[in-house]
Design a protein around this motif. Structure first.
Motif, short mmCIF file in Angstrom:
data_model
loop_
_atom_site.label_atom_id
_atom_site.label_comp_id
_atom_site.label_asym_id
_atom_site.label_seq_id
_atom_site.Cartn_x
_atom_site.Cartn_y
_atom_site.Cartn_z
N ARG A 199 1.82 52.54 -27.03
CA ARG A 199 1.84 52.49 -28.49
C ARG A 199 3.24 52.08 -28.92
O ARG A 199 4.22 52.32 -28.22
CB ARG A 199 1.52 53.87 -29.09
CG ARG A 199 0.12 54.39 -28.82
CD ARG A 199 -0.97 53.60 -29.54
NE ARG A 199 -0.79 53.51 -30.97
CZ ARG A 199 -1.24 54.43 -31.84
NH1 ARG A 199 -1.92 55.46 -31.41
NH2 ARG A 199 -1.01 54.29 -33.13
N GLY A 219 6.32 52.09 -31.92
CA GLY A 219 6.85 52.90 -33.01
C GLY A 219 8.18 52.34 -33.48
O GLY A 219 8.67 51.33 -32.97
N THR A 220 8.76 53.03 -34.47
CA THR A 220 10.04 52.62 -35.05
C THR A 220 10.96 53.82 -35.10
O THR A 220 10.55 54.91 -35.53
CB THR A 220 9.83 52.07 -36.48
OG1 THR A 220 8.89 51.01 -36.42
CG2 THR A 220 11.12 51.58 -37.08
N ALA A 246 8.68 57.02 -36.00
CA ALA A 246 7.44 56.85 -36.76
C ALA A 246 6.46 55.99 -35.96
O ALA A 246 6.85 55.00 -35.36
CB ALA A 246 7.73 56.17 -38.09
N ASP A 283 2.66 54.22 -36.67
CA ASP A 283 1.55 53.96 -37.59
C ASP A 283 0.24 54.39 -36.95
O ASP A 283 0.02 54.16 -35.75
CB ASP A 283 1.47 52.48 -37.94
CG ASP A 283 2.64 52.02 -38.82
OD1 ASP A 283 3.21 52.88 -39.53
OD2 ASP A 283 2.98 50.83 -38.77
N ASP A 284 -0.63 55.03 -37.72
CA ASP A 284 -1.96 55.44 -37.26
C ASP A 284 -1.87 56.21 -35.94
O ASP A 284 -2.43 55.78 -34.92
CB ASP A 284 -2.87 54.22 -37.14
CG ASP A 284 -4.32 54.58 -36.90
OD1 ASP A 284 -4.72 55.74 -37.17
OD2 ASP A 284 -5.06 53.71 -36.41
N GLN A 324 -7.28 51.43 -34.98
CA GLN A 324 -6.81 50.45 -33.99
C GLN A 324 -7.18 50.91 -32.59
O GLN A 324 -7.51 52.06 -32.38
CB GLN A 324 -5.31 50.26 -34.09
CG GLN A 324 -4.51 51.50 -33.73
CD GLN A 324 -3.01 51.29 -33.85
OE1 GLN A 324 -2.57 50.26 -34.30
NE2 GLN A 324 -2.24 52.27 -33.43
#
Length: 168
Positions: free
Chosen positions: A32, A34-35, A55, A57-58, A64
């Motif tokens: 996955r 992230g940031t 962070a 997303d989802d 997804q």
């Protein structure tokens, strides 16, 4: 999510950078993205580890494909950085005690050098100085290496029976 990282590596990170998350509990090759949101101002109490906020997303992967992030998951976080200095990446197995690195010269003789580490990971180390790009570094174990000792280089696909005692 939160992640811990040794404080000396913070110079390479900046908020907004991307990270890749993996886990041993996920299917092979699953990851996955992230940031890095921020580097928190406090250190972890039990080891002087910096706290990072990431962070994703989802996170439950509702919209997804990919594995869901669950409470209590143990994840590996790979930070995508751009080092400002030239570094040489080596497998961790190439680094001997005392930050010594064995390499093979153009005459197939062993030489050793003292490396200056920029980073030490479980699988990889980053060398700041002590090696030059293109040097042939020994990654296989050497029983009793000596400076100037002649070695045979084992090529990929060779079996130990074909080339017993060779360096890699």
């Amino acid at each position: 999510m939160r992640a811990s990282l040794p404080g000396e590596t913070l110079d390479w990170l900046s908020p907004g950078g991307s990270v890749t998350l993996t886990s041993q509990g996920w299917p092979e090759g699953a990851s996955r993205e992230g940031t890095l949101l921020s580097i928190l101002p406090n250190l972890e109490e039990n080891g002087l580890q910096a706290q990072l906020l990431i962070a994703v997303d989802d996170p439950l992967a509702l919209n997804q494909d990919g594995p869901a992030l669950r409470l209590g998951d143990v994840l590996r976080v790979a930070f995508h950085t751009s080092a400002e200095e030239p570094l040489i990446a080596l497998p961790s197995a190439a680094l001997r005690p005392g930050e010594q690195v064995w390499w093979v010269d153009e005459d197939n003789r062993l030489q050793s050098t003292q490396g200056t580490l920029a980073y030490r990971g479980q699988e990889e180390v980053l060398i700041r100085s002590g090696l030059e790009p293109g040097q042939r570094v020994v990654t296989a174990g050497l029983a009793q290496p000596r400076e100037g000792q002649e070695v045979r280089i084992r090529q990929r696909g060779d079996t130990p029976a074909q080339d017993e005692g060779a360096a890699q």
